[in-house]
Design an enzyme around this catalytic site. Sequence first.
Site, PDB file in Angstrom:
ATOM      1  CB  CYS A  59      -0.914  -0.044   1.223  1.00 62.22           C
ATOM      2  SG  CYS A  59      -1.673   1.516   1.647  1.00 62.22           S
TER       3      CYS A  59
ATOM      4  CB  CYS B  68       0.339   2.036   4.077  1.00 66.60           C
ATOM      5  SG  CYS B  68      -1.362   1.496   3.977  1.00 66.60           S
TER       6      CYS B  68
END
Length: 115
Positions: free
Chosen positions: A78, A81
Amino acid sequence: MATPSRTSGPLQVRCPACGTTNRVPREKIDAGREAVCGRCKAPLGVGRTPVTVTDATFSAEVERSSLPVLLDAWAPWCAPCRTLAPLIDELSAEMAGRLRVAKLNVDENPRTACP
Ligand SMILES: [Zn+2]
């Protein structure tokens, strides 16, 4: 359950492992030292770095935390993230002793991520 003191005295932190309430001097947290339980020596998770939680420790670290918890659920694939990670670390240091910052890898801990 102990509630964290809002005044300038030592923090009262409940040990996630044995339930003992520990008094942790704020200077110790500000100095970046890891606070451990006086009874069982388990980390109290009030340091300046985020705690890593797993399916196995989620309940003790998050649900029974004596401090408010910010949970960062992230995954290695991700991109947002990973962009956020340094900010999460920064927030953890800034809020040490007032807010517990926890990180959960959703790939490794599917039980907590998708109950
Ligand atoms: Zn303990």
